[in-house]
Motif scaffolding. Structure first.
Motif, PDB file in Angstrom:
ATOM      1  N   ALA A 198       0.828  -1.199   0.000  1.00  0.00           N
ATOM      2  CA  ALA A 198       0.000   0.000   0.000  1.00  0.00           C
ATOM      3  C   ALA A 198       0.870   1.260   0.000  1.00  0.00           C
ATOM      4  CB  ALA A 198      -0.915   0.003   1.225  1.00  0.00           C
ATOM      5  N   GLU A 199       1.983   1.188   0.697  1.00  0.00           N
ATOM      6  CA  GLU A 199       2.896   2.326   0.736  1.00  0.00           C
ATOM      7  C   GLU A 199       3.485   2.619  -0.642  1.00  0.00           C
ATOM      8  OE1 GLU A 199       4.997   5.494   2.443  1.00  0.00           O
ATOM      9  OE2 GLU A 199       3.236   4.345   3.079  1.00  0.00           O
ATOM     10  N   ILE A 200       3.746   1.548  -1.404  1.00  0.00           N
ATOM     11  CA  ILE A 200       4.256   1.724  -2.778  1.00  0.00           C
ATOM     12  C   ILE A 200       3.245   2.496  -3.614  1.00  0.00           C
ATOM     13  CG2 ILE A 200       4.881   0.508  -4.906  1.00  0.00           C
ATOM     14  CD1 ILE A 200       6.014  -1.731  -3.159  1.00  0.00           C
ATOM     15  N   TRP A 201       1.970   2.116  -3.490  1.00  0.00           N
ATOM     16  CA  TRP A 201       0.920   2.801  -4.250  1.00  0.00           C
ATOM     17  C   TRP A 201       0.715   4.230  -3.748  1.00  0.00           C
ATOM     18  CZ3 TRP A 201      -0.257   0.983  -8.694  1.00  0.00           C
ATOM     19  CH2 TRP A 201      -0.269  -0.384  -8.936  1.00  0.00           C
ATOM     20  N   ARG A 202       0.823   4.432  -2.423  1.00  0.00           N
ATOM     21  CA  ARG A 202       0.609   5.780  -1.866  1.00  0.00           C
ATOM     22  C   ARG A 202       1.612   6.779  -2.435  1.00  0.00           C
ATOM     23  NH1 ARG A 202       2.667   9.228   1.313  1.00  0.00           N
ATOM     24  NH2 ARG A 202       4.444   7.883   1.762  1.00  0.00           N
ATOM     25  N   LYS A 203       2.834   6.345  -2.626  1.00  0.00           N
ATOM     26  CA  LYS A 203       3.874   7.242  -3.138  1.00  0.00           C
ATOM     27  C   LYS A 203       3.585   7.697  -4.566  1.00  0.00           C
ATOM     28  CE  LYS A 203       7.560   5.326  -0.235  1.00  0.00           C
ATOM     29  NZ  LYS A 203       8.817   4.539  -0.224  1.00  0.00           N
ATOM     30  N   GLN A 204       2.729   6.938  -5.276  1.00  0.00           N
ATOM     31  CA  GLN A 204       2.432   7.279  -6.665  1.00  0.00           C
ATOM     32  C   GLN A 204       1.365   8.361  -6.810  1.00  0.00           C
ATOM     33  OE1 GLN A 204       1.784   3.918  -9.251  1.00  0.00           O
ATOM     34  NE2 GLN A 204       3.303   2.640  -8.223  1.00  0.00           N
ATOM     35  N   PHE A 205       0.545   8.561  -5.763  1.00  0.00           N
ATOM     36  CA  PHE A 205      -0.525   9.558  -5.922  1.00  0.00           C
ATOM     37  C   PHE A 205      -0.525  10.651  -4.860  1.00  0.00           C
ATOM     38  CE2 PHE A 205      -3.387   8.610  -2.456  1.00  0.00           C
ATOM     39  CZ  PHE A 205      -3.152   7.272  -2.155  1.00  0.00           C
ATOM     40  N   SER A 206       0.204  10.465  -3.774  1.00  0.00           N
ATOM     41  CA  SER A 206       0.174  11.465  -2.703  1.00  0.00           C
ATOM     42  C   SER A 206       1.420  12.343  -2.723  1.00  0.00           C
ATOM     43  CB  SER A 206       0.057  10.779  -1.344  1.00  0.00           C
ATOM     44  OG  SER A 206       1.236  10.040  -1.064  1.00  0.00           O
ATOM     45  N   SER A 207       1.304  13.449  -2.057  1.00  0.00           N
ATOM     46  CA  SER A 207       2.416  14.405  -1.938  1.00  0.00           C
ATOM     47  C   SER A 207       2.190  15.201  -0.654  1.00  0.00           C
ATOM     48  CB  SER A 207       2.454  15.337  -3.156  1.00  0.00           C
ATOM     49  OG  SER A 207       1.281  16.137  -3.195  1.00  0.00           O
ATOM     50  N   PRO A 208       3.182  15.975  -0.211  1.00  0.00           N
ATOM     51  CA  PRO A 208       2.994  16.779   1.010  1.00  0.00           C
ATOM     52  C   PRO A 208       1.790  17.720   0.916  1.00  0.00           C
ATOM     53  CG  PRO A 208       5.306  16.670   0.440  1.00  0.00           C
ATOM     54  CD  PRO A 208       4.579  16.036  -0.695  1.00  0.00           C
ATOM     55  N   SER A 209       1.526  18.211  -0.284  1.00  0.00           N
ATOM     56  CA  SER A 209       0.395  19.123  -0.456  1.00  0.00           C
ATOM     57  C   SER A 209      -0.932  18.384  -0.644  1.00  0.00           C
ATOM     58  CB  SER A 209       0.631  20.036  -1.659  1.00  0.00           C
ATOM     59  OG  SER A 209       0.797  19.259  -2.839  1.00  0.00           O
ATOM     60  N   ALA A 210      -0.853  17.125  -1.050  1.00  0.00           N
ATOM     61  CA  ALA A 210      -2.065  16.317  -1.258  1.00  0.00           C
ATOM     62  C   ALA A 210      -1.857  14.944  -0.638  1.00  0.00           C
ATOM     63  CB  ALA A 210      -2.372  16.193  -2.751  1.00  0.00           C
ATOM     64  N   PRO A 211      -1.959  14.850   0.690  1.00  0.00           N
ATOM     65  CA  PRO A 211      -1.716  13.577   1.368  1.00  0.00           C
ATOM     66  C   PRO A 211      -2.804  12.543   1.071  1.00  0.00           C
ATOM     67  CG  PRO A 211      -2.583  15.177   2.904  1.00  0.00           C
ATOM     68  CD  PRO A 211      -2.323  15.912   1.621  1.00  0.00           C
TER      69      PRO A 211
END
Length: 340
Positions: A44-57
């Motif tokens: 899940a963490e691998i996928w999270r890095k593909q769509f999230s950012s500090p401005s859009a968690p």
């Protein structure tokens, strides 16, 4: 599926693994599901890095209603009892519940040909079992219909027309229902395998580790399990086949044929429904009595055949089926006589 959808799927899997670990009484299986939960969190963490950012968690994870219901079933019934449900929601590792328990009275095999001989036939013969039940459905339902009409009128043409209509209506209904059921099941399995293929391409090392955890839970040394799992995953198609069997509990080569199931169901129901119609088709004067006798003999045969699957005595099983089917026929005959 989008990265967000995959993240939600993996987070949900991790959540369910934790529920399974909490509900599991076996220490080895509990450790397996805990490890699978950690692996799902990593994915899940691998996928999270593909769509999230500090401005859009990433959003706060909330399990779906379906997942909550499955979790309740796990706590209430146990994971072993709801394996098909877990397979449908893509919970992996459930094949550990299929492992045979050690039996002190089980003689050690001395050749490959002897492996599994003691249990051969147990759980198999699904088509034969389905045929017996299909014949039983057609026999009981059409006999009851014919007896009901016979109680209301002595006109052979009316009884014969009702019987043929009941045969066709029941057989077509059974075939349609079987087709829809098998088609839906096959689509679900194909979707699960497609998701597994996507995950295998995305993170093969993590998939190999999950496979190793399953083998380790079955008693294999962890390092040996990892070596075997990596070797299997190295060839994508073979690896996918293994993952489908071990993680999802599916056999990719035997997903079932909707048309085959529909035709099989139609023929089985027709065979049973035709039995009480035979005396009327032959134009016998005592058609009702002969139909009742034929139905009784056939019901006994069906009950005796079912004893092959249940292990019960054939006589007791046959008589029970005669009582059930005969009771249904008597009720409809009485209703037909009362209504006129």
């Amino acid at each position: 599926m989008s990265a967000l959808d995959n993240w939600q799927e993996e987070k949900q899997s991790a959540w369910l693994y934790r529920v399974m670990a909490e509900a599991e009484t076996d220490a080895v299986k509990r450790e397996l599901f805990s490890a699978l939960g950690n692996a799902a969190e990593w994915q899940a963490e691998i996928w999270r890095k593909q769509f999230s950012s500090p401005s859009a968690p990433a959003p706060v994870f909330q399990p779906s209603l379906r997942a909550r219901v499955v979790a309740w079933l796990i706590r209430a019934l146990g994971a072993r009892a709801i394996r098909p449900v877990l397979a449908a929601i893509k919970v992996r590792g459930i094949s550990v519940y299929d492992a045979a328990l050690a039996n002190p009275g089980h003689v050690m095999p001395t050749a490959v040909a002897e492996v599994g001989r003691r249990h051969r036939g147990v759980g198999s013969g699904g088509n034969l079992r389905a045929a017996v039940f299909g014949v039983n459905d057609g026999l009981v339902s059409n006999t009851s219909l014919i007896m009901g009409v016979a109680g209301a009128t002595h006109e052979t043409a009316f009884i014969l027309t009702s019987g043929v209509a009941g045969l066709l209506a029941g057989a077509l209904s059974m075939a349609a229902g079987e087709y829809i059921s098998m088609r839906s099941q096959r689509e679900m399995y194909e979707n699960q395998i497609a998701l597994e293929r996507e995950e295998l391409a995305q993170y093969p090392e993590e998939e190999a580790e999950e496979l190793a955890l399953i083998y380790n839970a079955r008693g294999m040394d962890m390092e040996e399990a990892r070596a075997i799992a990596r070797k299997m995953i190295a060839e994508p198609e073979y690896g996918l086949n293994v993952l489908a069997r071990e993680e999802l509990g599916l056999n990719p080569d035997d997903l079932g044929s909707p048309w085959g199931a529909a035709i099989f169901s139609f023929l089985a129901f027709t065979g049973g429904a035709l039995i009480p119609l035979i005396p009327f088709l032959l134009g016998l004067n005592t058609a009702v009595t002969v139909a009742a006798v034929l139905a009784g003999i056939s019901l006994f045969g069906v009950g005796a055949a079912l004893s092959l699957f249940t292990g019960r005595a054939a006589l007791a099983s046959g008589l029970r089926m005669v009582l059930i089917g005969g009771g249904a026929g008597l009720v409809t005959y009485a209703l037909g006589t009362a209504l006129g």
